[in-house]
Each structure stands twice: as structure tokens, then as C-alpha cells.
Design an enzyme around this catalytic site. Structure first.
Site, PDB file in Angstrom:
ATOM      1  N   LEU A  80      34.294  16.051 -84.700  1.00 19.03           N
ATOM      2  CA  LEU A  80      33.997  14.753 -84.080  1.00 19.03           C
ATOM      3  C   LEU A  80      34.817  13.580 -84.626  1.00 19.03           C
ATOM      4  O   LEU A  80      34.717  12.472 -84.125  1.00 19.03           O
ATOM      5  CB  LEU A  80      32.502  14.414 -84.253  1.00 19.03           C
ATOM      6  CG  LEU A  80      31.522  15.416 -83.630  1.00 19.03           C
ATOM      7  CD1 LEU A  80      30.089  14.996 -83.904  1.00 19.03           C
ATOM      8  CD2 LEU A  80      31.757  15.547 -82.132  1.00 19.03           C
ATOM      9  N   LEU A  82      38.327  11.339 -85.874  1.00 17.11           N
ATOM     10  CA  LEU A  82      39.723  11.183 -85.484  1.00 17.11           C
ATOM     11  C   LEU A  82      40.562  11.898 -86.537  1.00 17.11           C
ATOM     12  O   LEU A  82      40.232  11.877 -87.722  1.00 17.11           O
ATOM     13  CB  LEU A  82      40.105   9.702 -85.445  1.00 17.11           C
ATOM     14  CG  LEU A  82      39.654   8.912 -84.215  1.00 17.11           C
ATOM     15  CD1 LEU A  82      40.077   7.457 -84.357  1.00 17.11           C
ATOM     16  CD2 LEU A  82      40.207   9.499 -82.931  1.00 17.11           C
ATOM     17  N   ASN A  95      41.603  19.768 -77.902  1.00 14.79           N
ATOM     18  CA  ASN A  95      40.151  19.619 -78.064  1.00 14.79           C
ATOM     19  C   ASN A  95      39.490  19.967 -76.736  1.00 14.79           C
ATOM     20  O   ASN A  95      40.118  19.864 -75.684  1.00 14.79           O
ATOM     21  CB  ASN A  95      39.819  18.174 -78.444  1.00 14.79           C
ATOM     22  CG  ASN A  95      38.333  17.964 -78.632  1.00 14.79           C
ATOM     23  OD1 ASN A  95      37.662  18.760 -79.294  1.00 14.79           O
ATOM     24  ND2 ASN A  95      37.788  16.910 -78.032  1.00 14.79           N
ATOM     25  N   HIS A  97      36.137  18.892 -74.440  1.00 12.67           N
ATOM     26  CA  HIS A  97      35.104  17.862 -74.335  1.00 12.67           C
ATOM     27  C   HIS A  97      34.148  18.254 -73.201  1.00 12.67           C
ATOM     28  O   HIS A  97      34.598  18.702 -72.140  1.00 12.67           O
ATOM     29  CB  HIS A  97      35.772  16.514 -74.042  1.00 12.67           C
ATOM     30  CG  HIS A  97      34.797  15.394 -73.978  1.00 12.67           C
ATOM     31  ND1 HIS A  97      34.324  14.762 -75.115  1.00 12.67           N
ATOM     32  CD2 HIS A  97      34.177  14.805 -72.923  1.00 12.67           C
ATOM     33  CE1 HIS A  97      33.460  13.822 -74.748  1.00 12.67           C
ATOM     34  NE2 HIS A  97      33.358  13.832 -73.437  1.00 12.67           N
ATOM     35  N   ASP A 138      39.407  11.240 -77.093  1.00 14.88           N
ATOM     36  CA  ASP A 138      39.332  11.824 -75.743  1.00 14.88           C
ATOM     37  C   ASP A 138      40.367  11.301 -74.757  1.00 14.88           C
ATOM     38  O   ASP A 138      40.142  11.313 -73.550  1.00 14.88           O
ATOM     39  CB  ASP A 138      37.919  11.618 -75.153  1.00 14.88           C
ATOM     40  CG  ASP A 138      36.851  12.227 -76.038  1.00 14.88           C
ATOM     41  OD1 ASP A 138      37.120  13.268 -76.659  1.00 14.88           O
ATOM     42  OD2 ASP A 138      35.743  11.653 -76.108  1.00 14.88           O
ATOM     43  N   GLU A 167      32.788  26.400 -71.076  1.00 21.40           N
ATOM     44  CA  GLU A 167      33.802  26.072 -72.080  1.00 21.40           C
ATOM     45  C   GLU A 167      34.502  27.310 -72.626  1.00 21.40           C
ATOM     46  O   GLU A 167      35.678  27.254 -72.970  1.00 21.40           O
ATOM     47  CB  GLU A 167      33.172  25.300 -73.250  1.00 21.40           C
ATOM     48  CG  GLU A 167      32.766  23.899 -72.876  1.00 21.40           C
ATOM     49  CD  GLU A 167      32.214  23.105 -74.061  1.00 21.40           C
ATOM     50  OE1 GLU A 167      32.535  23.444 -75.209  1.00 21.40           O
ATOM     51  OE2 GLU A 167      31.462  22.150 -73.829  1.00 21.40           O
TER      52      GLU A 167
HETATM   53  C1  GRF Z   1      30.602  21.267 -77.441  1.00 19.20           C
HETATM   54  O1  GRF Z   1      29.900  20.153 -76.961  1.00 19.20           O
HETATM   55  C2  GRF Z   1      32.064  21.089 -77.155  1.00 19.20           C
HETATM   56  O2  GRF Z   1      32.289  20.469 -75.921  1.00 19.20           O
HETATM   57  C3  GRF Z   1      32.519  20.238 -78.300  1.00 19.20           C
HETATM   58  O3  GRF Z   1      31.739  20.652 -79.407  1.00 19.20           O
HETATM   59  C4  GRF Z   1      30.550  21.284 -78.954  1.00 19.20           C
HETATM   60  C5  GRF Z   1      30.483  22.684 -79.512  1.00 19.20           C
HETATM   61  O4  GRF Z   1      30.301  22.634 -80.903  1.00 19.20           O
HETATM   62  N1  GRF Z   1      33.920  20.449 -78.535  1.00 19.20           N
HETATM   63  P1  GRF Z   1      30.224  23.973 -81.761  1.00 19.20           P
HETATM   64  O5  GRF Z   1      31.499  24.741 -81.502  1.00 19.20           O
HETATM   65  O6  GRF Z   1      29.043  24.753 -81.308  1.00 19.20           O
HETATM   66  O7  GRF Z   1      30.108  23.524 -83.187  1.00 19.20           O
END
Ligand code: GRF
Length: 181
Positions: A80, A82, A95, A97, A138, A167
Site C-alpha cells: 500500500l 509509495l 500493481n 488495483h 494508481d 484478479e
Molecule cells: C487486493 O485488494 C488487490 O487488489 C490489492 O491487494 C489486495 C490483495 O492483498 N493489490 P493480498 O495479496 O491478499 O495481501
């Protein structure tokens, strides 16, 4: 020669993005996290991946550089913060999102905050976006997006689960696209 992918995970990472990449057969040479007590560490162990703990104190950028040396690509997974510009200047960083960027992105837009905002706006569709990482939250170039419906009975939790499922394949497909594999 096989490409080398490094993954940088969040402090309290659950490991869903990491598990998705590993299950899709992405060649992960190292996973870097700031806290070995986070669930994501267990996920890295389960897939037999190299894990390195790196704290955020002074010299963080240099330590990241060393850890990711020789990697063709760095993937953020639930990360999360930068990134130091030394890292984004010298590496291709991706990344994922949990929204259709540029909508519902930016500082503070993560996890259930995103899905709550999507539901409050009455959107009929949501999804996920893989983008290149720049020095602004983002905002890097979009590599791939995938869409899913928002259902009338959705809660932030049910929408989050649907997007997270999406994802898995989307992140792996975007990595392959960027690596030219
Ligand atoms: C998801 O919201 C994804 O979009 C963002 O992080 C979350 C997943 O976290 N990149 P994790 O991989 O389960 O720690």
C-alpha cells in the site's frame, strides 16, 4: 532464459495476489515483505518461494534494490505504500488495483474502501486493473483490465471476493504480457 519476477508484499498481506501468481506458474525468484508474522509469509513458504524480510527504516530503497537485483519485473501484491523513486526509475513495477481505474483509485482507496465507494455510487460494473507503478498512487499506464458485474444484493465483502477471484487470472496475464512470455 526464464524471466525472473520479484514480488513485494504488504505489511499485513494475506497473500491472495501472491498465491494467484504462484498458482499461475509465474516464475517468482523472491518475495520481499516487511513482517514475517504476516499471513503472506506462510503463503510464500507454502509455494516454496524465497522470502526476505526488509524493514522500512533508513536505507529501505537500497535494500529493496539489492533484493530485486537481476529481476526483470517487480509485482506489488497487497502493498500500500509509495515506492522509493530509485526503484520505480530502474525497474518495471506492476500493481493490481481492485477497481476499474482511473475510477476509485488514489490515496486511501484500498481494500473494502474501494468496494464501498463503488456500491455507494450505484455502479453496475466493477473489476480490476493492472497498471505500471509510478510515483503517484494508481496513476501509471494501464496494462490490463477485467470487468465483473455488481449485483443488487452485493455487500463490500461479496463484491471484494468477486473482484479478487478475477484478479488471479488478470494479474498473471498482465505479467506475461509485460514479460513478452
Ligand atoms: C487486493 O485488494 C488487490 O487488489 C490489492 O491487494 C489486495 C490483495 O492483498 N493489490 P493480498 O495479496 O491478499 O495481501
Amino acid at each position: 532464459m526464464e524471466k525472473r519476477v520479484g514480488v513485494l508484499v504488504g505489511t499485513k498481506g494475506r497473500g491472495s495476489n501472491l498465491a494467484g501468481l504462484a498458482e499461475a506458474g509465474i516464475p517468482i525468484s523472491i518475495v520481499v515483505g516487511a513482517d514475517s508474522s504476516a499471513p503472506v509469509h506462510g503463503v510464500a513458504l507454502r509455494y516454496g518461494l524465497n522470502w526476505q524480510e526488509i524493514g522500512y527504516e533508513d536505507g529501505y530503497g537500497e535494500r529493496l534494490e539489492r533484493a530485486f537485483e537481476g529481476c526483470d519485473l517487480i509485482c506489488l501484491a497487497g502493498y500500500l505504500r509509495l515506492l522509493p523513486t530509485t526503484v520505480t526509475d530502474r525497474h518495471t513495477v506492476l500493481n493490481i488495483h481492485p477497481s476499474l481505474l482511473p475510477a476509485y483509485g488514489g490515496k486511501g482507496m484500498y481494500g473494502l474502501h474501494v468496494h464501498r465507494a463503488v456500491l455507494e455510487a450505484g455502479e453496475k460494473e466493477s473489476g480490476c486493473t493492472v497498471h505500471r507503478v509510478s510515483e503517484v498512487y494508481d496513476e501509471g499506464e494501464i496494462v490490463l483490465q477485467a470487468r465483473c458485474p455488481v449485483l443488487p444484493e452485493d455487500t463490500p465483502e461479496t463484491l471484494s471476493a468477486r473482484v479478487l477471484e478475477l484478479e488471479k487470472l488478470t494479474y498473471a496475464a498482465a505479467v506475461r504480457k509485460v514479460l513478452g512470455a
